[in-house]
Design a protein around this motif. Sequence first.
Motif, PDB file in Angstrom:
ATOM      1  N   ALA A 506     -47.144  53.218  48.824  1.00  9.71           N
ATOM      2  CA  ALA A 506     -47.340  52.415  47.609  1.00  9.71           C
ATOM      3  C   ALA A 506     -46.424  52.897  46.492  1.00  9.71           C
ATOM      4  O   ALA A 506     -45.811  52.095  45.772  1.00  9.71           O
ATOM      5  CB  ALA A 506     -48.802  52.487  47.178  1.00  9.71           C
ATOM      6  N   ILE A 507     -46.293  54.232  46.328  1.00  9.56           N
ATOM      7  CA  ILE A 507     -45.386  54.776  45.313  1.00  9.56           C
ATOM      8  C   ILE A 507     -43.947  54.407  45.645  1.00  9.56           C
ATOM      9  O   ILE A 507     -43.173  53.993  44.766  1.00  9.56           O
ATOM     10  CB  ILE A 507     -45.543  56.307  45.226  1.00  9.56           C
ATOM     11  N   ASN A 508     -43.565  54.563  46.914  1.00  8.04           N
ATOM     12  CA  ASN A 508     -42.202  54.222  47.337  1.00  8.04           C
ATOM     13  C   ASN A 508     -41.877  52.767  47.049  1.00  8.04           C
ATOM     14  O   ASN A 508     -40.779  52.430  46.585  1.00  8.04           O
ATOM     15  CB  ASN A 508     -42.042  54.508  48.833  1.00  8.04           C
ATOM     16  N   LYS A 509     -42.829  51.895  47.320  1.00 10.09           N
ATOM     17  CA  LYS A 509     -42.627  50.465  47.108  1.00 10.09           C
ATOM     18  C   LYS A 509     -42.357  50.163  45.643  1.00 10.09           C
ATOM     19  O   LYS A 509     -41.414  49.428  45.294  1.00 10.09           O
ATOM     20  CB  LYS A 509     -43.861  49.704  47.599  1.00 10.09           C
ATOM     21  N   ILE A 510     -43.162  50.730  44.764  1.00 13.98           N
ATOM     22  CA  ILE A 510     -42.992  50.480  43.330  1.00 13.98           C
ATOM     23  C   ILE A 510     -41.710  51.119  42.814  1.00 13.98           C
ATOM     24  O   ILE A 510     -40.978  50.527  42.007  1.00 13.98           O
ATOM     25  CB  ILE A 510     -44.222  51.011  42.564  1.00 13.98           C
ATOM     26  N   VAL A 528     -42.245  57.063  61.284  1.00 14.34           N
ATOM     27  CA  VAL A 528     -42.929  58.045  62.121  1.00 14.34           C
ATOM     28  C   VAL A 528     -42.740  59.448  61.553  1.00 14.34           C
ATOM     29  O   VAL A 528     -43.679  60.250  61.492  1.00 14.34           O
ATOM     30  CB  VAL A 528     -42.419  57.974  63.576  1.00 14.34           C
ATOM     31  N   SER A 529     -41.509  59.741  61.115  1.00 15.48           N
ATOM     32  CA  SER A 529     -41.222  61.052  60.543  1.00 15.48           C
ATOM     33  C   SER A 529     -42.052  61.293  59.286  1.00 15.48           C
ATOM     34  O   SER A 529     -42.615  62.381  59.095  1.00 15.48           O
ATOM     35  CB  SER A 529     -39.732  61.165  60.218  1.00 15.48           C
ATOM     36  N   THR A 530     -42.131  60.272  58.429  1.00 12.65           N
ATOM     37  CA  THR A 530     -42.934  60.393  57.209  1.00 12.65           C
ATOM     38  C   THR A 530     -44.399  60.638  57.540  1.00 12.65           C
ATOM     39  O   THR A 530     -45.051  61.509  56.954  1.00 12.65           O
ATOM     40  CB  THR A 530     -42.796  59.124  56.350  1.00 12.65           C
ATOM     41  N   PHE A 531     -44.917  59.876  58.488  1.00  8.20           N
ATOM     42  CA  PHE A 531     -46.331  60.029  58.847  1.00  8.20           C
ATOM     43  C   PHE A 531     -46.601  61.417  59.427  1.00  8.20           C
ATOM     44  O   PHE A 531     -47.647  62.022  59.137  1.00  8.20           O
ATOM     45  CB  PHE A 531     -46.747  58.958  59.856  1.00  8.20           C
ATOM     46  N   LEU A 532     -45.685  61.941  60.236  1.00  3.04           N
ATOM     47  CA  LEU A 532     -45.887  63.256  60.825  1.00  3.04           C
ATOM     48  C   LEU A 532     -45.903  64.347  59.751  1.00  3.04           C
ATOM     49  O   LEU A 532     -46.654  65.323  59.858  1.00  3.04           O
ATOM     50  CB  LEU A 532     -44.803  63.545  61.857  1.00  3.04           C
ATOM     51  N   MET A 572     -41.562  66.502  50.741  1.00  7.14           N
ATOM     52  CA  MET A 572     -41.063  66.167  52.082  1.00  7.14           C
ATOM     53  C   MET A 572     -40.854  64.669  52.246  1.00  7.14           C
ATOM     54  O   MET A 572     -39.906  64.233  52.913  1.00  7.14           O
ATOM     55  CB  MET A 572     -42.043  66.680  53.145  1.00  7.14           C
ATOM     56  N   VAL A 573     -41.713  63.875  51.620  1.00  6.81           N
ATOM     57  CA  VAL A 573     -41.604  62.421  51.775  1.00  6.81           C
ATOM     58  C   VAL A 573     -40.512  61.848  50.890  1.00  6.81           C
ATOM     59  O   VAL A 573     -39.651  61.087  51.349  1.00  6.81           O
ATOM     60  CB  VAL A 573     -42.960  61.753  51.465  1.00  6.81           C
ATOM     61  N   PHE A 574     -40.502  62.211  49.602  1.00  8.67           N
ATOM     62  CA  PHE A 574     -39.568  61.592  48.663  1.00  8.67           C
ATOM     63  C   PHE A 574     -38.143  62.142  48.800  1.00  8.67           C
ATOM     64  O   PHE A 574     -37.178  61.425  48.536  1.00  8.67           O
ATOM     65  CB  PHE A 574     -40.062  61.775  47.223  1.00  8.67           C
ATOM     66  N   GLU A 575     -38.004  63.403  49.159  1.00  9.29           N
ATOM     67  CA  GLU A 575     -36.670  63.988  49.322  1.00  9.29           C
ATOM     68  C   GLU A 575     -36.258  64.093  50.784  1.00  9.29           C
ATOM     69  O   GLU A 575     -35.163  64.575  51.087  1.00  9.29           O
ATOM     70  CB  GLU A 575     -36.625  65.370  48.665  1.00  9.29           C
ATOM     71  N   ARG A 576     -37.139  63.643  51.683  1.00 12.04           N
ATOM     72  CA  ARG A 576     -36.874  63.652  53.126  1.00 12.04           C
ATOM     73  C   ARG A 576     -36.405  65.021  53.610  1.00 12.04           C
ATOM     74  O   ARG A 576     -35.439  65.158  54.363  1.00 12.04           O
ATOM     75  CB  ARG A 576     -35.845  62.576  53.482  1.00 12.04           C
ATOM     76  N   LYS A 577     -37.122  66.051  53.162  1.00  9.62           N
ATOM     77  CA  LYS A 577     -36.821  67.412  53.581  1.00  9.62           C
ATOM     78  C   LYS A 577     -37.718  67.798  54.751  1.00  9.62           C
ATOM     79  O   LYS A 577     -38.800  67.235  54.938  1.00  9.62           O
ATOM     80  CB  LYS A 577     -37.030  68.390  52.422  1.00  9.62           C
TER      81      LYS A 577
END
Length: 701
Positions: A506-510, A528-532, A572-577
């Motif tokens: 929801a944050i990503n969408k906005i 899948v990576s985000t969910f994990l 990890m989610v927003f910076e894809r680390k």
Amino acid sequence: RETNFIKQKKEKWMELEETMSETNPNPDKLNDLFVQITDDLSYSRTFYPNRSVRVYLNGLAQQIFYSIYKNKKSGGRKVIQFWTHDLPLTLYQSRKELLLAILLFWIPFIIGCLSGFLAPDTEFARQMIGDAYIDMTMSNIDSGDPMAIYKQGGQFASFLSLFTHNLSVCFLYFIIGSLFSIGSIALMINWGLYVGSIQYFFYEQGTLTPSILGIWTHGSLEIPASILAGAAGIILGKGLVFPGTYSRMQAFTITARRGIKVMIGTIPLVLIAAFIEAYITRLTETPDLLRALFITFNFVVVLYYYVILPYTLGTKDFMSKLPLMSSIAVLLSVLFLGVLMISGVEDALIFTIISFPIMLFLVVQVFDLLKQFKEKNLVVEEEKLAANKEDDLSFEEVKTPGKIFKDTFAIYRSQLGTFIKAGVSMAALYVSIVFLFSSTAIEDLFGYPLLLLDYLEHFSYFIFTTDFENSKYVSQFIDYRNGFLSPHFIANTIVYSVMAFVALEAINKIYHSKYSTFEEKKYGFQQVSTFLKVFFIVFIINLMLMMRLEFGIFGVLIVLTLPFLLMWMAVMVFERKDIIRGFGRAVQLIMTRVTNPIGLYTMISIFTVMAYILVFSGLIVLLMQFLGNQFLLSEDNMTELTIISFTFIAQIILSLMFPLAVIGFGLMYFSQVEIREAKSLRHKIQQIGNSKKIRGLIKES
């Protein structure tokens, strides 16, 4: 022309820079120079909009502005102003709700006394209070010490227990008002019946005076605290019932702010009442007249702060009419004394002394109803409502915990449909996993407070034992005694991973709708990576909860580390680390300004506790009772159906709480990044002077 302008003004500008460099600059001189510099800035905007002198003056003006206003220390003035100005005006604004709460206590109080009079022996008192209390009190009366119950236990331990219990009860009175005020009204009525039945019971046993001097020693503060909490609950739900020209959500926002202020006003009363009950009430050997004066003093203090001071600040000419109202109250008290003496009532003087503050309160209310004094014009500041729309959300500014908390609800509300669908689905999954794969019988797997008929039979007992000890009902949802193979562990890890994933999406969408000119392409492996990553953090949280069963320290550890874990998830989610780099980055951000995460975590925790109290307040049990009456089932089947239904409803509410924390720390991530790296500010600085259309403070700030 520009050169001449600079020559004429540069000495004044240099003087301002020197003044700003001083440790304690003269405020009057600073103010004068600020006025002059803003005049020069306006002139430069008109004639030199694209020259460096405008940028220089704008920076100088901002520097002095922040020095005067933004960095001004309040020195505790805001706290003092709240207790001396804001709260009294809020009480005046809410005087009708407060009067209603008083009536909802005292009328049932009288009914409770009459019911005790009409019921045979002590039947009504036993029904309201319980056999154990009645039998113990009768034993104390026979031994010659009716108030012996207040002499049990250590003083300090009693003080802490009484404070936490009474505060949690007041909290319940307040939050249950969110059910359209009906919850608070019902509890106030029951509380009045409860106290009235106790008071008549002592009268019936011939110990009226000792009971009044004992109970009301602390009750003179405790009862007003409960009435105020009930009024706060009524105020809270009023916005939903009578929204006026606002939407129900806007009206609820306004009344919630007012209700919270009134609720805060109960805390000193609860604290002092607990101290008095633990240390002073037990001193029954004190002369009766002195105890009566002490009770009257408490009543007068409450009357002054919560009634007279609000009227003084909120109305014209109130103080000029106070002598007249006091005289009328004295006259009524004298008449009351005469009636008591004619009736042959013992200790009539003591009752009259205690009655005076009540008489004065009644006189003030009558004067208000008769409009004997006029209201001031808008003494109570009008509540300001923010739009709370997605378009008003900013991810590129430094925010206070309060602003983040408000924006959290803005996002939550905008995606409420998605969260409800996910919450209902996950609650169904939780119920399916737990009840299908557990070897324990359903009635032994979950236990809820006084189910069905027992709840109705012991309604008053349950209400007044509803406090934070009822966390045991929440702990049933995290029963990890079988370790990783526990159905609860598996279900919770899946449920809260999905809810957290939905919240971050929801944050990503906005965010991408505001700052991206193209729609972000999402690939399956990215999802899948985000969910994990989310699953990993939720797994750690549940692992620590499981360890709590073996080592109690983990219960404290999970409370202390949850803000960091949520920040780690956001990084990890927003910076894809990855997990390792995300850990280091999370430590860096959480320590940037550590008070912000703590403040936000505290607000979310308080709101979550409020929701938990609402879930296990007994009202859902009452709903189950009503629904159960609509089906023809055996007693065993009815019990199983009730437990499954209650678990499903409670799990929905518990599941809907977690996204609040995830969204809050998701927004906290952007604020902490801006504090540490100032990406948005650097970008704005780079854009200064690039556009030929720059005009005014809006583009420059």
